[in-house]
Design a protein around this motif. Structure first.
Motif, PDB file in Angstrom:
ATOM      1  N   GLY A 175      21.419  -4.544 -13.367  1.00 43.30           N
ATOM      2  CA  GLY A 175      20.475  -5.569 -12.961  1.00 43.30           C
ATOM      3  C   GLY A 175      19.484  -6.024 -13.999  1.00 43.30           C
ATOM      4  O   GLY A 175      18.589  -6.830 -13.695  1.00 43.30           O
ATOM      5  N   ALA A 176      19.602  -5.545 -15.237  1.00 46.92           N
ATOM      6  CA  ALA A 176      18.659  -5.925 -16.280  1.00 46.92           C
ATOM      7  C   ALA A 176      18.932  -7.340 -16.778  1.00 46.92           C
ATOM      8  O   ALA A 176      20.056  -7.845 -16.689  1.00 46.92           O
ATOM      9  CB  ALA A 176      18.739  -4.949 -17.452  1.00 46.92           C
ATOM     10  N   THR A 177      17.900  -7.969 -17.328  1.00 44.26           N
ATOM     11  CA  THR A 177      18.088  -9.164 -18.152  1.00 44.26           C
ATOM     12  C   THR A 177      18.411  -8.678 -19.553  1.00 44.26           C
ATOM     13  O   THR A 177      17.645  -7.887 -20.129  1.00 44.26           O
ATOM     14  CB  THR A 177      16.812 -10.028 -18.168  1.00 44.26           C
ATOM     15  N   VAL A 178      19.528  -9.119 -20.102  1.00 47.35           N
ATOM     16  CA  VAL A 178      20.021  -8.569 -21.366  1.00 47.35           C
ATOM     17  C   VAL A 178      19.921  -9.605 -22.473  1.00 47.35           C
ATOM     18  O   VAL A 178      20.478 -10.705 -22.375  1.00 47.35           O
ATOM     19  CB  VAL A 178      21.481  -8.091 -21.233  1.00 47.35           C
ATOM     20  N   ILE A 179      19.208  -9.224 -23.526  1.00 48.44           N
ATOM     21  CA  ILE A 179      19.162  -9.990 -24.767  1.00 48.44           C
ATOM     22  C   ILE A 179      19.910  -9.188 -25.812  1.00 48.44           C
ATOM     23  O   ILE A 179      19.802  -7.958 -25.852  1.00 48.44           O
ATOM     24  CB  ILE A 179      17.708 -10.209 -25.241  1.00 48.44           C
ATOM     25  N   THR A 180      20.672  -9.858 -26.659  1.00 44.44           N
ATOM     26  CA  THR A 180      21.352  -9.124 -27.723  1.00 44.44           C
ATOM     27  C   THR A 180      21.264  -9.887 -29.035  1.00 44.44           C
ATOM     28  O   THR A 180      21.133 -11.120 -29.046  1.00 44.44           O
ATOM     29  CB  THR A 180      22.831  -8.855 -27.376  1.00 44.44           C
ATOM     30  N   GLN A 186      30.879 -16.183 -34.016  1.00 45.35           N
ATOM     31  CA  GLN A 186      31.998 -15.520 -33.355  1.00 45.35           C
ATOM     32  C   GLN A 186      31.503 -14.352 -32.512  1.00 45.35           C
ATOM     33  O   GLN A 186      31.902 -14.182 -31.350  1.00 45.35           O
ATOM     34  CB  GLN A 186      33.010 -15.010 -34.388  1.00 45.35           C
ATOM     35  N   LYS A 187      30.605 -13.548 -33.086  1.00 44.95           N
ATOM     36  CA  LYS A 187      30.086 -12.405 -32.350  1.00 44.95           C
ATOM     37  C   LYS A 187      29.202 -12.846 -31.188  1.00 44.95           C
ATOM     38  O   LYS A 187      29.128 -12.169 -30.157  1.00 44.95           O
ATOM     39  CB  LYS A 187      29.332 -11.473 -33.298  1.00 44.95           C
ATOM     40  N   ALA A 188      28.538 -13.983 -31.339  1.00 45.38           N
ATOM     41  CA  ALA A 188      27.733 -14.510 -30.237  1.00 45.38           C
ATOM     42  C   ALA A 188      28.620 -14.837 -29.040  1.00 45.38           C
ATOM     43  O   ALA A 188      28.268 -14.550 -27.891  1.00 45.38           O
ATOM     44  CB  ALA A 188      26.973 -15.752 -30.691  1.00 45.38           C
ATOM     45  N   THR A 189      29.786 -15.423 -29.308  1.00 47.14           N
ATOM     46  CA  THR A 189      30.724 -15.737 -28.230  1.00 47.14           C
ATOM     47  C   THR A 189      31.167 -14.472 -27.509  1.00 47.14           C
ATOM     48  O   THR A 189      31.245 -14.421 -26.276  1.00 47.14           O
ATOM     49  CB  THR A 189      31.946 -16.478 -28.793  1.00 47.14           C
ATOM     50  N   LEU A 190      31.451 -13.418 -28.280  1.00 45.90           N
ATOM     51  CA  LEU A 190      31.883 -12.155 -27.675  1.00 45.90           C
ATOM     52  C   LEU A 190      30.761 -11.507 -26.863  1.00 45.90           C
ATOM     53  O   LEU A 190      30.994 -10.977 -25.779  1.00 45.90           O
ATOM     54  CB  LEU A 190      32.366 -11.199 -28.761  1.00 45.90           C
ATOM     55  N   ALA A 191      29.536 -11.564 -27.371  1.00 45.85           N
ATOM     56  CA  ALA A 191      28.418 -10.964 -26.656  1.00 45.85           C
ATOM     57  C   ALA A 191      28.162 -11.677 -25.335  1.00 45.85           C
ATOM     58  O   ALA A 191      27.835 -11.045 -24.327  1.00 45.85           O
ATOM     59  CB  ALA A 191      27.164 -10.986 -27.530  1.00 45.85           C
ATOM     60  N   HIS A 198      21.152 -13.701 -23.017  1.00 46.86           N
ATOM     61  CA  HIS A 198      20.627 -14.433 -24.167  1.00 46.86           C
ATOM     62  C   HIS A 198      21.166 -13.784 -25.443  1.00 46.86           C
ATOM     63  O   HIS A 198      21.174 -12.553 -25.558  1.00 46.86           O
ATOM     64  CB  HIS A 198      19.098 -14.398 -24.194  1.00 46.86           C
ATOM     65  N   VAL A 199      21.598 -14.607 -26.382  1.00 43.77           N
ATOM     66  CA  VAL A 199      22.146 -14.112 -27.639  1.00 43.77           C
ATOM     67  C   VAL A 199      21.359 -14.712 -28.796  1.00 43.77           C
ATOM     68  O   VAL A 199      21.181 -15.933 -28.864  1.00 43.77           O
ATOM     69  CB  VAL A 199      23.640 -14.459 -27.780  1.00 43.77           C
ATOM     70  N   VAL A 200      20.896 -13.857 -29.719  1.00 46.26           N
ATOM     71  CA  VAL A 200      20.097 -14.284 -30.858  1.00 46.26           C
ATOM     72  C   VAL A 200      20.851 -13.938 -32.140  1.00 46.26           C
ATOM     73  O   VAL A 200      21.169 -12.772 -32.385  1.00 46.26           O
ATOM     74  CB  VAL A 200      18.720 -13.584 -30.858  1.00 46.26           C
ATOM     75  N   ASN A 201      21.149 -14.966 -32.936  1.00 48.70           N
ATOM     76  CA  ASN A 201      21.790 -14.762 -34.238  1.00 48.70           C
ATOM     77  C   ASN A 201      20.684 -14.489 -35.251  1.00 48.70           C
ATOM     78  O   ASN A 201      19.959 -15.400 -35.652  1.00 48.70           O
ATOM     79  CB  ASN A 201      22.605 -15.987 -34.632  1.00 48.70           C
ATOM     80  N   TYR A 202      20.541 -13.234 -35.664  1.00 50.72           N
ATOM     81  CA  TYR A 202      19.419 -12.869 -36.515  1.00 50.72           C
ATOM     82  C   TYR A 202      19.551 -13.409 -37.930  1.00 50.72           C
ATOM     83  O   TYR A 202      18.579 -13.385 -38.701  1.00 50.72           O
ATOM     84  CB  TYR A 202      19.216 -11.346 -36.537  1.00 50.72           C
ATOM     85  N   ARG A 203      20.735 -13.922 -38.278  1.00 49.25           N
ATOM     86  CA  ARG A 203      20.912 -14.515 -39.599  1.00 49.25           C
ATOM     87  C   ARG A 203      20.657 -16.021 -39.610  1.00 49.25           C
ATOM     88  O   ARG A 203      20.667 -16.641 -40.668  1.00 49.25           O
ATOM     89  CB  ARG A 203      22.331 -14.242 -40.114  1.00 49.25           C
ATOM     90  N   ALA A 204      20.440 -16.592 -38.445  1.00 53.29           N
ATOM     91  CA  ALA A 204      20.321 -18.051 -38.350  1.00 53.29           C
ATOM     92  C   ALA A 204      18.907 -18.519 -38.055  1.00 53.29           C
ATOM     93  O   ALA A 204      18.665 -19.715 -37.936  1.00 53.29           O
ATOM     94  CB  ALA A 204      21.265 -18.576 -37.269  1.00 53.29           C
ATOM     95  N   GLU A 210      12.340 -15.767 -31.557  1.00 52.19           N
ATOM     96  CA  GLU A 210      13.264 -16.131 -30.468  1.00 52.19           C
ATOM     97  C   GLU A 210      13.206 -15.123 -29.330  1.00 52.19           C
ATOM     98  O   GLU A 210      13.181 -15.498 -28.148  1.00 52.19           O
ATOM     99  CB  GLU A 210      14.689 -16.235 -31.011  1.00 52.19           C
ATOM    100  N   ILE A 211      13.184 -13.846 -29.670  1.00 55.19           N
ATOM    101  CA  ILE A 211      13.148 -12.812 -28.634  1.00 55.19           C
ATOM    102  C   ILE A 211      11.809 -12.843 -27.896  1.00 55.19           C
ATOM    103  O   ILE A 211      11.760 -12.716 -26.664  1.00 55.19           O
ATOM    104  CB  ILE A 211      13.417 -11.431 -29.244  1.00 55.19           C
ATOM    105  N   SER A 212      10.732 -13.040 -28.642  1.00 58.44           N
ATOM    106  CA  SER A 212       9.410 -13.100 -28.010  1.00 58.44           C
ATOM    107  C   SER A 212       9.292 -14.291 -27.071  1.00 58.44           C
ATOM    108  O   SER A 212       8.611 -14.209 -26.035  1.00 58.44           O
ATOM    109  CB  SER A 212       8.317 -13.165 -29.081  1.00 58.44           C
ATOM    110  N   ALA A 213       9.960 -15.391 -27.398  1.00 64.13           N
ATOM    111  CA  ALA A 213       9.948 -16.546 -26.500  1.00 64.13           C
ATOM    112  C   ALA A 213      10.707 -16.243 -25.215  1.00 64.13           C
ATOM    113  O   ALA A 213      10.338 -16.724 -24.136  1.00 64.13           O
ATOM    114  CB  ALA A 213      10.562 -17.752 -27.211  1.00 64.13           C
ATOM    115  N   LEU A 214      11.756 -15.435 -25.325  1.00 66.52           N
ATOM    116  CA  LEU A 214      12.534 -15.053 -24.140  1.00 66.52           C
ATOM    117  C   LEU A 214      11.835 -13.975 -23.329  1.00 66.52           C
ATOM    118  O   LEU A 214      12.029 -13.891 -22.106  1.00 66.52           O
ATOM    119  CB  LEU A 214      13.919 -14.548 -24.577  1.00 66.52           C
ATOM    120  N   ALA A 215      11.061 -13.123 -23.996  1.00 66.76           N
ATOM    121  CA  ALA A 215      10.368 -12.007 -23.330  1.00 66.76           C
ATOM    122  C   ALA A 215       8.921 -11.988 -23.792  1.00 66.76           C
ATOM    123  O   ALA A 215       8.539 -11.163 -24.638  1.00 66.76           O
ATOM    124  CB  ALA A 215      11.066 -10.689 -23.653  1.00 66.76           C
ATOM    125  N   PRO A 216       8.080 -12.884 -23.268  1.00 68.47           N
ATOM    126  CA  PRO A 216       6.707 -13.021 -23.757  1.00 68.47           C
ATOM    127  C   PRO A 216       5.874 -11.740 -23.662  1.00 68.47           C
ATOM    128  O   PRO A 216       4.975 -11.522 -24.480  1.00 68.47           O
ATOM    129  CB  PRO A 216       6.122 -14.126 -22.862  1.00 68.47           C
TER     130      PRO A 216
END
Length: 336
Positions: A175-180, A186-191, A198-204, A210-216
């Motif tokens: 039941g968690a909200t999952v950020i990865t 390609q890996k974003a699609t798999l995640a 929510h998927v965050v590409n840390y190289r982009a 981005e994570i703080s905006a999703l989880a203030p």
């Protein structure tokens, strides 16, 4: 029986196919005819002698697998001959793991496999899912069940890896909200296929922003594969009284911890290694994973964000090499 073994550490060329006597089931043991064996980084690292030693002369690698019970010894009553089962920690405390047609295992390493779960899925459970369970129960809950993490935010570092994939699936089921975080499209699609909200590409871009905006107010729990590389990010996005649960040392073996920043948030750091995991925690993981399996919440394969790579028993060396190279997906050795 046929088995793939090695008697010395080194590259995958030390592995060889041999014939060995069939094992028997002693007291408290189960002999399993292995259908499928799962390959994990710990398998090639132990074979190569990377940070691990082995007291046995000849060993057959493989902690994870699934198959059919061939025989049970005295004192075993939770499985019987002909039952479908999955195996965990098959190489822990014994020489012969799951790269063999038959393996004798202590009863607590042999778990009934629900009828709705394939042998492939069973072979992919042990190391990734038990590790993921330990990470997810390091924080706000001690057991997982559907809805147990409702209202909580979990950040999974490296969501396209096997443990990351397992953590996403288990956290989503709970039941968690999952950020990865991931390193490519390609890996974003798999995640996302694994179930990440929510998927965050840390190289982009700026991952912390981005994570703080999703989880203030911050994330409750971070399942961390690269603590040394990600310490600044984790300190930035964890909530007060959050937990950072570490299971690997990708990106650096030494973690430098800014004490005051961690103090300010009352953070807790947990570390997870299966070899020294208390039996009660191991049993809790098995029970919760079985529950999730029975409910159809766990999957394997590209539709679940983890492409499968099959190898024959005779090709176990190449299976090890694929995992060592960091192939994206789950490597399986087909035994029967």
């Amino acid at each position: 029986m046929r088995a793939v073994v090695h008697s010395e550490t080194g590259p995958s060329t030390v592995l060889r196919l041999v014939e060995r006597p069939d094992p028997t089931a002693g007291p408290g043991e189960v002999v399993v005819r292995v259908v499928c064996s799962g390959v994990n980084p710990t398998d090639w690292k132990r074979r190569a002698g990377v940070g691990m030693s082995d007291p046995y002369g000849e060993v057959a690698p493989g902690h994870d697998g699934a198959g059919i019970v061939e025989a049970v010894g005295p004192g075993v009553d939770h499985v019987g001959v002909g039952d479908r089962v999955w195996l965990l920690m098959a190489r822990h405390g014994r020489a012969y793991g799951t790269t063999a047609e038959l393996t004798a295992q202590p009863a607590n390493h042999v778990v009934p496999l629900p009828d709705n779960a394939s042998f492939e899925l069973g072979a992919g459970l042990g190391v990734p899912f038990v590790t993921a369970h330990r990470l997810l129960t390091s924080g706000v809950v001690s057991r997982l069940a559907a809805g147990a993490l409702a209202g909580h935010i979990v950040l999974v570092a490296g969501g396209a890896g096997a443990v990351g994939n397992a953590a996403i699936q288990l956290a989503r089921w709970a039941g968690a909200t999952v950020i990865t975080t991931v390193s490519s499209a390609q890996k974003a699609t798999l995640a996302r296929a694994a179930g990440a909200h929510h998927v965050v590409n840390y190289r982009a871009g700026d991952a912390a922003a981005e994570i703080s905006a999703l989880a203030p107010t911050g994330v409750d729990l971070i399942a961390e594969v690269a603590p040394a590389a990600n310490i600044a990010l984790n300190l930035a996005v964890a909530r007060v009284h959050g937990t950072i649960a570490v299971y690997a040392d990708d990106g650096g073996a030494d973690l430098v911890l800014p004490v005051r920043a961690a103090l300010a948030k009352n953070l807790r750091f947990d570390f997870a290694l299966l070899y020294t995991l208390d039996e009660t925690l191991l049993r809790a993981a098995v029970d919760d994973i079985t529950k999730a399996l029975t409910e159809g919440a766990l999957r394997l394969g590209e539709p679940a964000g983890l492409p499968l790579h099959h190898y024959d028993l005779t090709d176990t060396g190449n299976a090890h090499d694929a995992v060592e190279r960091g192939v994206v997906g789950k490597v399986l050795v087909d035994i029967a």
